[in-house]
Design a protein around this motif. Structure first.
Motif, PDB file in Angstrom:
ATOM      1  N   SER A  47      43.487  45.087  33.070  1.00 50.02           N
ATOM      2  CA  SER A  47      44.817  45.861  33.964  1.00 50.02           C
ATOM      3  C   SER A  47      46.152  45.425  35.071  1.00 50.02           C
ATOM      4  CB  SER A  47      44.492  47.449  34.740  1.00 50.02           C
ATOM      5  OG  SER A  47      43.713  48.517  33.558  1.00 50.02           O
ATOM      6  N   PRO A  48      45.249  44.504  36.409  1.00 56.80           N
ATOM      7  CA  PRO A  48      46.025  45.105  37.574  1.00 56.80           C
ATOM      8  C   PRO A  48      47.229  43.914  37.876  1.00 56.80           C
ATOM      9  CG  PRO A  48      43.672  44.297  37.933  1.00 56.80           C
ATOM     10  CD  PRO A  48      43.546  45.265  37.084  1.00 56.80           C
ATOM     11  N   ASP A  49      47.881  43.455  37.950  1.00 56.38           N
ATOM     12  CA  ASP A  49      48.679  42.539  38.518  1.00 56.38           C
ATOM     13  C   ASP A  49      48.244  41.423  39.507  1.00 56.38           C
ATOM     14  OD1 ASP A  49      50.732  42.471  35.942  1.00 56.38           O
ATOM     15  OD2 ASP A  49      50.890  44.095  36.772  1.00 56.38           O
ATOM     16  N   LEU A  50      47.707  41.964  40.227  1.00 63.17           N
ATOM     17  CA  LEU A  50      47.559  41.228  41.889  1.00 63.17           C
ATOM     18  C   LEU A  50      46.389  42.683  42.683  1.00 63.17           C
ATOM     19  CD1 LEU A  50      49.872  39.759  44.687  1.00 63.17           C
ATOM     20  CD2 LEU A  50      48.383  42.458  45.593  1.00 63.17           C
ATOM     21  N   MET A  51      45.864  41.698  43.590  1.00 60.63           N
ATOM     22  CA  MET A  51      44.879  43.166  43.911  1.00 60.63           C
ATOM     23  C   MET A  51      44.555  42.274  45.516  1.00 60.63           C
ATOM     24  SD  MET A  51      40.912  43.069  43.269  1.00 60.63           S
ATOM     25  CE  MET A  51      40.612  40.906  43.341  1.00 60.63           C
ATOM     26  N   VAL A  52      44.660  43.955  45.873  1.00 59.98           N
ATOM     27  CA  VAL A  52      44.487  43.709  47.899  1.00 59.98           C
ATOM     28  C   VAL A  52      42.791  44.654  47.759  1.00 59.98           C
ATOM     29  CG1 VAL A  52      45.373  45.322  49.637  1.00 59.98           C
ATOM     30  CG2 VAL A  52      46.848  44.503  47.873  1.00 59.98           C
ATOM     31  N   LEU A  53      42.510  43.154  48.026  1.00 57.77           N
ATOM     32  CA  LEU A  53      40.354  43.414  48.571  1.00 57.77           C
ATOM     33  C   LEU A  53      40.333  43.241  49.700  1.00 57.77           C
ATOM     34  CD1 LEU A  53      38.410  43.647  46.743  1.00 57.77           C
ATOM     35  CD2 LEU A  53      38.406  41.146  46.997  1.00 57.77           C
ATOM     36  N   ASP A  54      39.341  44.380  50.322  1.00 53.94           N
ATOM     37  CA  ASP A  54      38.859  44.555  51.607  1.00 53.94           C
ATOM     38  C   ASP A  54      37.886  43.333  51.834  1.00 53.94           C
ATOM     39  OD1 ASP A  54      38.160  44.900  54.021  1.00 53.94           O
ATOM     40  OD2 ASP A  54      36.760  46.931  53.053  1.00 53.94           O
ATOM     41  N   LEU A  55      37.253  42.787  52.324  1.00 56.48           N
ATOM     42  CA  LEU A  55      36.182  42.063  52.734  1.00 56.48           C
ATOM     43  C   LEU A  55      34.970  42.614  53.099  1.00 56.48           C
ATOM     44  CD1 LEU A  55      35.725  38.380  52.929  1.00 56.48           C
ATOM     45  CD2 LEU A  55      36.401  38.862  55.326  1.00 56.48           C
ATOM     46  N   MET A  56      35.033  44.206  53.608  1.00 56.63           N
ATOM     47  CA  MET A  56      33.736  44.324  53.999  1.00 56.63           C
ATOM     48  C   MET A  56      33.795  45.308  52.985  1.00 56.63           C
ATOM     49  SD  MET A  56      32.355  42.308  56.432  1.00 56.63           S
ATOM     50  CE  MET A  56      31.279  43.637  57.958  1.00 56.63           C
ATOM     51  N   LEU A  57      33.010  45.420  52.110  1.00 56.25           N
ATOM     52  CA  LEU A  57      32.842  46.391  51.160  1.00 56.25           C
ATOM     53  C   LEU A  57      31.480  46.662  50.791  1.00 56.25           C
ATOM     54  CD1 LEU A  57      35.330  45.648  48.016  1.00 56.25           C
ATOM     55  CD2 LEU A  57      35.738  47.459  49.610  1.00 56.25           C
ATOM     56  N   PRO A  58      30.853  47.662  50.709  1.00 55.53           N
ATOM     57  CA  PRO A  58      29.189  48.046  50.472  1.00 55.53           C
ATOM     58  C   PRO A  58      28.658  47.710  49.687  1.00 55.53           C
ATOM     59  CG  PRO A  58      30.195  50.307  49.907  1.00 55.53           C
ATOM     60  CD  PRO A  58      31.679  48.956  50.666  1.00 55.53           C
ATOM     61  N   GLY A  59      27.447  46.767  49.090  1.00 50.70           N
ATOM     62  CA  GLY A  59      27.148  46.540  48.094  1.00 50.70           C
ATOM     63  C   GLY A  59      27.700  44.738  47.909  1.00 50.70           C
ATOM     64  N   VAL A  60      28.555  44.604  46.682  1.00 55.41           N
ATOM     65  CA  VAL A  60      29.305  43.212  46.386  1.00 55.41           C
ATOM     66  C   VAL A  60      30.411  43.609  47.202  1.00 55.41           C
ATOM     67  CG1 VAL A  60      30.143  42.068  44.906  1.00 55.41           C
ATOM     68  CG2 VAL A  60      28.105  43.533  43.778  1.00 55.41           C
ATOM     69  N   ASP A  61      30.480  42.740  47.489  1.00 58.11           N
ATOM     70  CA  ASP A  61      31.635  42.788  48.920  1.00 58.11           C
ATOM     71  C   ASP A  61      32.656  41.475  48.703  1.00 58.11           C
ATOM     72  OD1 ASP A  61      31.050  39.624  49.507  1.00 58.11           O
ATOM     73  OD2 ASP A  61      29.508  39.811  51.331  1.00 58.11           O
ATOM     74  N   GLY A  62      33.255  41.650  49.296  1.00 65.48           N
ATOM     75  CA  GLY A  62      35.312  40.963  48.752  1.00 65.48           C
ATOM     76  C   GLY A  62      35.514  39.678  48.488  1.00 65.48           C
ATOM     77  N   LEU A  63      33.961  39.209  49.062  1.00 67.30           N
ATOM     78  CA  LEU A  63      34.282  37.728  48.976  1.00 67.30           C
ATOM     79  C   LEU A  63      33.302  37.789  47.356  1.00 67.30           C
ATOM     80  CD1 LEU A  63      33.335  36.018  52.637  1.00 67.30           C
ATOM     81  CD2 LEU A  63      35.259  36.048  51.630  1.00 67.30           C
ATOM     82  N   GLU A  64      32.443  38.261  47.268  1.00 68.83           N
ATOM     83  CA  GLU A  64      31.250  38.511  45.945  1.00 68.83           C
ATOM     84  C   GLU A  64      32.567  38.564  45.367  1.00 68.83           C
ATOM     85  OE1 GLU A  64      29.086  36.811  42.976  1.00 68.83           O
ATOM     86  OE2 GLU A  64      28.977  35.783  45.012  1.00 68.83           O
ATOM     87  N   VAL A  65      33.326  39.466  44.871  1.00 70.04           N
ATOM     88  CA  VAL A  65      34.084  39.891  44.326  1.00 70.04           C
ATOM     89  C   VAL A  65      35.173  39.148  43.718  1.00 70.04           C
ATOM     90  CG1 VAL A  65      36.293  41.846  44.097  1.00 70.04           C
ATOM     91  CG2 VAL A  65      33.616  42.457  44.808  1.00 70.04           C
ATOM     92  N   THR A  66      35.597  38.553  44.883  1.00 69.60           N
ATOM     93  CA  THR A  66      36.896  36.954  44.542  1.00 69.60           C
ATOM     94  C   THR A  66      35.681  35.904  44.070  1.00 69.60           C
ATOM     95  OG1 THR A  66      37.131  37.776  46.154  1.00 69.60           O
ATOM     96  CG2 THR A  66      37.493  35.227  45.750  1.00 69.60           C
ATOM     97  N   ARG A  67      34.639  36.007  44.041  1.00 65.98           N
ATOM     98  CA  ARG A  67      34.020  34.161  43.963  1.00 65.98           C
ATOM     99  C   ARG A  67      33.257  35.200  41.861  1.00 65.98           C
ATOM    100  NH1 ARG A  67      30.095  35.206  46.870  1.00 65.98           N
ATOM    101  NH2 ARG A  67      30.156  33.517  48.133  1.00 65.98           N
ATOM    102  N   ARG A  68      33.327  36.396  42.150  1.00 67.71           N
ATOM    103  CA  ARG A  68      32.682  36.951  40.429  1.00 67.71           C
ATOM    104  C   ARG A  68      33.711  36.473  39.256  1.00 67.71           C
ATOM    105  NH1 ARG A  68      28.589  41.491  40.621  1.00 67.71           N
ATOM    106  NH2 ARG A  68      26.740  40.688  41.993  1.00 67.71           N
ATOM    107  N   ILE A  69      35.377  37.472  39.909  1.00 70.07           N
ATOM    108  CA  ILE A  69      36.319  37.203  38.987  1.00 70.07           C
ATOM    109  C   ILE A  69      37.223  36.100  39.163  1.00 70.07           C
ATOM    110  CG2 ILE A  69      39.146  37.558  39.809  1.00 70.07           C
ATOM    111  CD1 ILE A  69      38.601  40.178  40.875  1.00 70.07           C
ATOM    112  N   ARG A  70      36.866  34.885  40.135  1.00 66.06           N
ATOM    113  CA  ARG A  70      37.960  33.663  39.293  1.00 66.06           C
ATOM    114  C   ARG A  70      36.607  33.526  38.708  1.00 66.06           C
ATOM    115  NH1 ARG A  70      42.319  34.957  40.607  1.00 66.06           N
ATOM    116  NH2 ARG A  70      42.637  33.854  43.256  1.00 66.06           N
ATOM    117  N   ARG A  71      35.459  33.236  37.697  1.00 66.98           N
ATOM    118  CA  ARG A  71      34.989  33.052  36.609  1.00 66.98           C
ATOM    119  C   ARG A  71      35.372  33.710  35.640  1.00 66.98           C
ATOM    120  NH1 ARG A  71      29.082  33.615  39.757  1.00 66.98           N
ATOM    121  NH2 ARG A  71      28.864  32.136  41.218  1.00 66.98           N
TER     122      ARG A  71
END
Length: 234
Positions: A47-71
């Motif tokens: 869906s999105p064209d860009l993501m604004v992503l907070d780093l400090m998230l509960p559970g899966v944090d922003g860094l892990e989200v970035t890591r998974r998305i890039r895969r």
């Protein structure tokens, strides 16, 4: 062409509403997610064209989200602007290493955030257009193959999992073998001259790029007191 859709990920409801209000006022479509898991589902659906992503998230944090998305195939080139209360260089470098395009620290000015989003979107549109024009401009250096149209690098026939920034640095250097570029020139070429990044982060990304390239990592040569250059021969 209509305005792009921005995915905003933050666990604070007031932050989500503040960003939603300002982006909507600028004509952007807005998707909201309060967790990393929700964000991953949105990206998986394309869906999105860009993501604004907070780093400090509960559970899966922003860094892990970035890591998974890039895969993911859909997320490999998705523009990401990290939003974080952490301003330390180490956090910024980690985010950039994983493939984030920019960052804004909390507390933030909504106007600055919108300006950064516009800048990142323009950069990606330009890169996409150049990639389409240059899709036949495949670089073949020994057994290293760099395909700008596919945003793909093969080393000895094996695909390499490079981040967006790593790919852009490699492509930039490899297109001009033998030329020496300063860290500032590399940052300007990849991210634009208003990009708030340190020389240290360039060095960190070069180190990661060399590791992923294996034997071909020797092609990226450090020129003391100046910067880096790409060697055609090992």
């Amino acid at each position: 062409m209509g305005k792009e859709t921005i995915l905003v990920v933050d666990d604070e409801e007031d932050i989500l509403e503040l960003i939603r209000y300002n982006l909507t006022r600028e004509g952007y479509g807005v998707l909201l997610a309060a967790t990393g898991e929700e964000a991953l589902r949105f990206v998986k659906n394309g869906s999105p064209d860009l993501m604004v992503l907070d780093l400090m998230l509960p559970g899966v944090d922003g860094l892990e989200v970035t890591r998974r998305i890039r895969r993911q195939a859909r997320g490999a080139t998705l523009p990401i602007v990290m939003l974080t209360a952490k301003g330390e260089e180490a956090d910024v470098v980690t985010g950039l290493e994983l493939g984030a395009d920019d960052y804004v620290t909390k507390p933030f000015s909504p106007r600055i955030l919108v300006a950064r989003i516009r800048s990142v979107l323009r950069r990606h549109e330009r890169m996409k257009a150049e990639g389409m024009q240059d899709r036949e401009g495949i670089l073949e250096i020994g057994s290293l193959l760099i395909h700008p149209g596919r945003h793909e690098v093969l080393a000895d026939g094996e695909p390499l999992p490079l981040t967006w920034s790593e790919f852009q640095i490699l492509h930039f250097l490899a297109r001009r073998p033998g030329w020496v570029f300063t860290r500032s020139q590399i940052v300007d070429a990849i991210h634009g001259d208003d990009y708030p990044v340190t020389d240290r982060s360039v060095d960190v990304q070069i180190v990661g790029l060399r590791k992923k390239l294996g034997e071909h990592g020797k092609r990226i040569e450090t020129v003391r007191g100046v910067g880096y250059r790409f060697r055609e021969s090992l």
